[in-house]
Scaffold this motif. Structure first.
Motif, PDB file in Angstrom:
ATOM      1  N   GLU A   2       0.827  -1.203   0.000  1.00 42.63           N
ATOM      2  CA  GLU A   2       0.000   0.000   0.000  1.00 42.63           C
ATOM      3  C   GLU A   2       0.861   1.251   0.000  1.00 42.63           C
ATOM      4  N   LEU A   3       0.452   2.225  -0.803  1.00 41.64           N
ATOM      5  CA  LEU A   3       1.108   3.527  -0.845  1.00 41.64           C
ATOM      6  C   LEU A   3       0.092   4.588  -0.487  1.00 41.64           C
ATOM      7  N   LYS A   4       0.539   5.667   0.127  1.00 47.03           N
ATOM      8  CA  LYS A   4      -0.357   6.773   0.456  1.00 47.03           C
ATOM      9  C   LYS A   4      -0.664   7.562  -0.805  1.00 47.03           C
ATOM     10  N   VAL A   5      -1.938   7.873  -1.012  1.00 44.02           N
ATOM     11  CA  VAL A   5      -2.372   8.697  -2.140  1.00 44.02           C
ATOM     12  C   VAL A   5      -3.193   9.848  -1.590  1.00 44.02           C
ATOM     13  N   THR A   6      -2.916  11.053  -2.051  1.00 44.51           N
ATOM     14  CA  THR A   6      -3.732  12.220  -1.740  1.00 44.51           C
ATOM     15  C   THR A   6      -4.271  12.731  -3.059  1.00 44.51           C
ATOM     16  N   TYR A   7      -5.600  12.921  -3.135  1.00 39.63           N
ATOM     17  CA  TYR A   7      -6.174  13.399  -4.385  1.00 39.63           C
ATOM     18  C   TYR A   7      -7.214  14.469  -4.120  1.00 39.63           C
ATOM     19  N   THR A   8      -7.447  15.289  -5.132  1.00 41.47           N
ATOM     20  CA  THR A   8      -8.493  16.300  -5.110  1.00 41.47           C
ATOM     21  C   THR A   8      -9.282  16.153  -6.398  1.00 41.47           C
ATOM     22  N   VAL A   9     -10.593  15.970  -6.284  1.00 38.68           N
ATOM     23  CA  VAL A   9     -11.439  15.991  -7.464  1.00 38.68           C
ATOM     24  C   VAL A   9     -11.413  17.439  -7.937  1.00 38.68           C
ATOM     25  N   LEU A  10     -11.062  17.651  -9.201  1.00 38.58           N
ATOM     26  CA  LEU A  10     -10.831  19.014  -9.676  1.00 38.58           C
ATOM     27  C   LEU A  10     -12.021  19.932  -9.461  1.00 38.58           C
ATOM     28  N   ALA A  11     -13.235  19.397  -9.513  1.00 41.10           N
ATOM     29  CA  ALA A  11     -14.421  20.233  -9.292  1.00 41.10           C
ATOM     30  C   ALA A  11     -14.647  20.527  -7.805  1.00 41.10           C
ATOM     31  N   ALA A  12     -14.075  19.718  -6.904  1.00 41.56           N
ATOM     32  CA  ALA A  12     -14.370  19.827  -5.471  1.00 41.56           C
ATOM     33  C   ALA A  12     -13.357  20.655  -4.688  1.00 41.56           C
ATOM     34  N   LYS A  13     -12.102  20.603  -5.050  1.00 40.16           N
ATOM     35  CA  LYS A  13     -11.026  21.352  -4.382  1.00 40.16           C
ATOM     36  C   LYS A  13     -10.812  20.936  -2.922  1.00 40.16           C
ATOM     37  N   ARG A  14     -11.259  19.728  -2.547  1.00 39.05           N
ATOM     38  CA  ARG A  14     -11.097  19.266  -1.165  1.00 39.05           C
ATOM     39  C   ARG A  14     -10.228  18.006  -1.182  1.00 39.05           C
ATOM     40  N   PRO A  15      -8.998  18.083  -0.677  1.00 38.44           N
ATOM     41  CA  PRO A  15      -8.122  16.909  -0.738  1.00 38.44           C
ATOM     42  C   PRO A  15      -8.606  15.766   0.148  1.00 38.44           C
ATOM     43  N   VAL A  16      -8.392  14.547  -0.341  1.00 33.54           N
ATOM     44  CA  VAL A  16      -8.756  13.327   0.384  1.00 33.54           C
ATOM     45  C   VAL A  16      -7.522  12.438   0.400  1.00 33.54           C
ATOM     46  N   GLU A  17      -7.278  11.772   1.528  1.00 34.97           N
ATOM     47  CA  GLU A  17      -6.136  10.880   1.643  1.00 34.97           C
ATOM     48  C   GLU A  17      -6.613   9.445   1.798  1.00 34.97           C
ATOM     49  N   THR A  18      -5.947   8.506   1.112  1.00 35.31           N
ATOM     50  CA  THR A  18      -6.283   7.095   1.197  1.00 35.31           C
ATOM     51  C   THR A  18      -5.025   6.290   0.878  1.00 35.31           C
ATOM     52  N   THR A  19      -5.144   4.983   0.784  1.00 39.81           N
ATOM     53  CA  THR A  19      -4.014   4.148   0.400  1.00 39.81           C
ATOM     54  C   THR A  19      -4.384   3.321  -0.822  1.00 39.81           C
ATOM     55  N   THR A  20      -3.366   2.973  -1.583  1.00 35.20           N
ATOM     56  CA  THR A  20      -3.600   2.206  -2.797  1.00 35.20           C
ATOM     57  C   THR A  20      -3.950   0.764  -2.481  1.00 35.20           C
ATOM     58  N   LYS A  21      -4.704   0.172  -3.381  1.00 29.41           N
ATOM     59  CA  LYS A  21      -5.009  -1.247  -3.312  1.00 29.41           C
ATOM     60  C   LYS A  21      -4.199  -1.985  -4.365  1.00 29.41           C
ATOM     61  N   ASP A  22      -3.921  -1.298  -5.476  1.00 27.57           N
ATOM     62  CA  ASP A  22      -3.176  -1.878  -6.581  1.00 27.57           C
ATOM     63  C   ASP A  22      -2.491  -0.726  -7.315  1.00 27.57           C
ATOM     64  N   VAL A  23      -1.237  -0.944  -7.727  1.00 29.87           N
ATOM     65  CA  VAL A  23      -0.475   0.098  -8.401  1.00 29.87           C
ATOM     66  C   VAL A  23       0.122  -0.459  -9.681  1.00 29.87           C
ATOM     67  N   GLY A  24       0.033   0.309 -10.760  1.00 32.22           N
ATOM     68  CA  GLY A  24       0.664  -0.053 -12.017  1.00 32.22           C
ATOM     69  C   GLY A  24       1.235   1.192 -12.653  1.00 32.22           C
ATOM     70  N   SER A  25       1.974   1.025 -13.729  1.00 30.68           N
ATOM     71  CA  SER A  25       2.586   2.200 -14.367  1.00 30.68           C
ATOM     72  C   SER A  25       1.562   3.007 -15.162  1.00 30.68           C
ATOM     73  N   GLY A  26       0.344   2.446 -15.376  1.00 28.54           N
ATOM     74  CA  GLY A  26      -0.683   3.163 -16.114  1.00 28.54           C
ATOM     75  C   GLY A  26      -1.768   3.766 -15.250  1.00 28.54           C
ATOM     76  N   GLY A  27      -1.787   3.386 -13.959  1.00 29.11           N
ATOM     77  CA  GLY A  27      -2.819   3.895 -13.066  1.00 29.11           C
ATOM     78  C   GLY A  27      -2.798   3.145 -11.751  1.00 29.11           C
ATOM     79  N   LEU A  28      -3.838   3.322 -10.953  1.00 26.15           N
ATOM     80  CA  LEU A  28      -3.906   2.629  -9.662  1.00 26.15           C
ATOM     81  C   LEU A  28      -5.342   2.492  -9.189  1.00 26.15           C
ATOM     82  N   ARG A  29      -5.519   1.693  -8.137  1.00 28.49           N
ATOM     83  CA  ARG A  29      -6.824   1.496  -7.515  1.00 28.49           C
ATOM     84  C   ARG A  29      -6.704   1.816  -6.040  1.00 28.49           C
ATOM     85  N   PHE A  30      -7.798   2.380  -5.478  1.00 26.80           N
ATOM     86  CA  PHE A  30      -7.838   2.663  -4.048  1.00 26.80           C
ATOM     87  C   PHE A  30      -9.283   2.611  -3.575  1.00 26.80           C
TER      88      PHE A  30
END
Length: 103
Positions: A2-30
């Motif tokens: 698991e890796l820490k991921v912080t994301y903001t939905v561009l329309a929302a502007k509110r950051p959310v923190e979670t951890t990855t479930k699966d990571v690849g060079s093309g994307g990830l799941r959380f």
């Protein structure tokens, strides 16, 4: 792992923190508590164990509801898959190396 991921939905502007479930060079799941609509754009950052932070822009490609069981209560959650839309070649390569060393 698991890796820490912080994301903001561009329309929302509110950051959310979670951890990855699966990571690849093309994307990830959380897993998150709120559904993210397919097609939504995210500004995000993933943190590698080395301390390196990889910023990227991504698009939600899947959002599936499922339940997590914690003792007696059940918590509604969503597994979200994203694909990288913008990530620097050097950062994509660092992520690819991380994935290859953790197979």
């Amino acid at each position: 792992s698991e890796l820490k991921v912080t994301y903001t939905v561009l329309a929302a502007k509110r950051p959310v923190e979670t951890t990855t479930k699966d990571v690849g060079s093309g994307g990830l799941r959380f897993v998150v508590k709120e559904s993210l609509p397919v097609g939504a754009r995210l500004q995000a950052e993933v943190s590698l164990p080395s301390g390196m932070r990889i910023p990227f822009t991504a698009e939600v490609v899947s959002s599936t509801e499922y339940k997590l069981s914690h003792t007696m209560q059940r918590e509604q959650s969503y597994e979200v898959g994203i694909r990288f839309v913008q990530i620097s070649p050097a950062d994509r390569d660092a992520l690819r190396r991380y994935v290859a060393s953790n197979l």
